[in-house]
Design an enzyme around this catalytic site. Structure first.
Site, short mmCIF file in Angstrom:
data_model
loop_
_atom_site.label_atom_id
_atom_site.label_comp_id
_atom_site.label_asym_id
_atom_site.label_seq_id
_atom_site.Cartn_x
_atom_site.Cartn_y
_atom_site.Cartn_z
N LYS A 265 -59.17 -26.83 -43.64
CA LYS A 265 -58.72 -26.87 -45.03
C LYS A 265 -57.57 -27.85 -45.24
CE LYS A 265 -61.12 -23.37 -47.00
NZ LYS A 265 -61.87 -23.42 -48.26
N ASP B 94 -58.27 -17.20 -49.65
CA ASP B 94 -58.43 -16.18 -48.62
C ASP B 94 -57.48 -16.45 -47.47
OD1 ASP B 94 -60.61 -14.50 -49.54
OD2 ASP B 94 -61.87 -16.26 -49.34
#
Length: 412
Positions: free
Chosen positions: A87, A131
């Site tokens: 990410k 998340d």
């Protein structure tokens, strides 16, 4: 786990009847999702960030032999920019692009990192729902480029992940519901306060920033193609999905680079958060509801990103789901190193694709459905390391440092 013996675990597989024919171009099949120019611009920017280096592509020959396939290449994203997950190249890149667009002119990466525009960037706030890993990337990017961040998490996000994000200076807000509720809360507050949402999912009127995120993910695939052995083709890619940005970026990059020779994309999800699987069966974006209480918290998404789905609906060979037990077994498999393989730390959400491969390759019906055989050459995107070290140790039975130390001992 001393003897490697895969358990017999259930999996659902759906072969995609809408897969685009080999001769169709990406621009024709899924226009406006990702493009070569966007991937190239992202790569040029990210490769200029301090600390950039390609993550390793590890060959798992022992596991390949045990599963009866020719080769398994595992892209190990656990060391990416020290954030522990892929990410880093998505959310932070989108923060960069937003600041460059907001400031106007020829604002460079070097100028932002040096603080040349700090008097203006400190008044800019970016926010996101996460998340875990995406929020960490946005918070890290905000600190790197000099703006403020507010990160929304849901009730399933561990305290360890919350603290890891907060360590980058983000203001944290926990929502007592699931991921999709945190997305809505983030969007509502952003509209009220004039903040910019940096999301990896799309909705009506919100597309460009998620496109930046996906283009940032393409850095991984550029590295993979450079790291593959000469004449080493890939026949299958098993890749996990949350809202869909990662598999869409992988599929789009390979479609652009390899065109008709692109490999079969298998999208893997937890059985308790299977929005892509259900969307594939219904032939349209289909939400799943409830607590989405999968151990693979980074994949606990109930709604597909519509933009990513428009590509995956045409680019995916198959969709499959696996139980949480498959992810834990995949984590232990990497930590053990089958047949002399390197020992790798893989987080519970990051091993979804590997879990799918292990389940499919050891089940006769699934193996035949996915066209796996002794000539198959598999790419796995290991999208995170131990982003929650305490949870990792509980699941694997060894601390991540012990696994890495064992790997180092093997390579000396």
């Amino acid at each position: 786990m001393t003897e490697w013996k895969p358990p017999q675990l259930p999996a659902r597989i759906f072969i995609n009847p809408r897969l685009s024919p080999a001769e169709e171009s990406l621009a024709a099949a899924a226009p406006g999702v990702v493009d070569a120019e966007g991937f190239a611009r992202a790569a040029a920017a990210i490769e200029a960030w301090p600390g950039y280096q390609p993550t390793p592509l590890r060959q798992l020959d022992g596991l390949a032999g045990a599963l009866g396939v020719a080769r398994i290449a595992y892209k190990d994203e656990g060391g990416r920019f020290g954030l522990g997950a892929f990410k880093a190249v998505g959310g932070a890149y989108a923060v960069l692009r937003h600041l460059q667009d907001k400031l106007g002119g020829n604002v460079t990466v070097a100028d932002l990192i040096a603080g040349k525009y700090r008097a203006r960037t400190t008044d800019i706030t970016v926010c996101t729902a996460t998340d875990g890993n995406h929020g960490k990337s946005v918070a890290w990017g905000a600190r790197l480029f000099g703006c403020r961040s507010v990160i929304y998490i849901h009730q399933g996000v561990s305290v360890g992940r919350e603290r890891a994000i907060a360590a980058y200076g983000a203001e944290m807000r926990r929502i007592p519901d699931n991921y999709d509720a945190s997305v809505r809360a983030c969007a509502r507050d952003a509209a009220r306060n004039g903040w910019q949402v940096i999301s990896d999912t799309t909705w009506d009127g919100y597309r460009e920033i998620p496109r930046h995120v996906m283009h940032g993910y393409g850095v991984m695939m550029g590295e993979v193609l450079a790291q593959l052995l000469p004449r080493e083709d890939i026949t299958h890619v098993f890749v996990q999905a949350g809202v869909g940005g990662l598999p869409a970026a992988v599929a789009g990059y390979l479609w652009l680079e390899q065109d008709a020779l692109r490999p079969k994309i298998v999208v893997v999800e937890p059985e308790k958060a299977d929005c892509h699987f259900q969307s594939a069966k219904e032939g349209k974006p289909t939400a799943v509801t409830g607590k989405l209480d999968t151990l693979m918290a980074g994949l606990a998404c109930g709604e597909v990103s519509p933009l990513a789905w428009s590509l995956l609906d045409k680019a995916s060979f198959a969709f499959m789901t696996v139980p949480d037990e498959a992810a834990v077994f995949a984590m232990k498999t990497l930590a053990q190193g089958v047949g002399g393989d390197p020992r790798i730390v893989g987080g519970e959400a990051g091993v979804g694709g590997l879990a799918g491969l292990i389940v499919a390759a050891t089940d006769g019906d699934a193996r035949r459905a996915l066209l796996l055989d002794a000539n198959s050459k598999i790419l796995i995107i290991g999208s995170e390391g131990a982003t929650d070290p305490v949870l990792y140790a509980q699941l694997v039975g060894r601390r991540p440092e012990e696994v890495l130390a064992a790997h180092e001992a093997l390579t000396i």
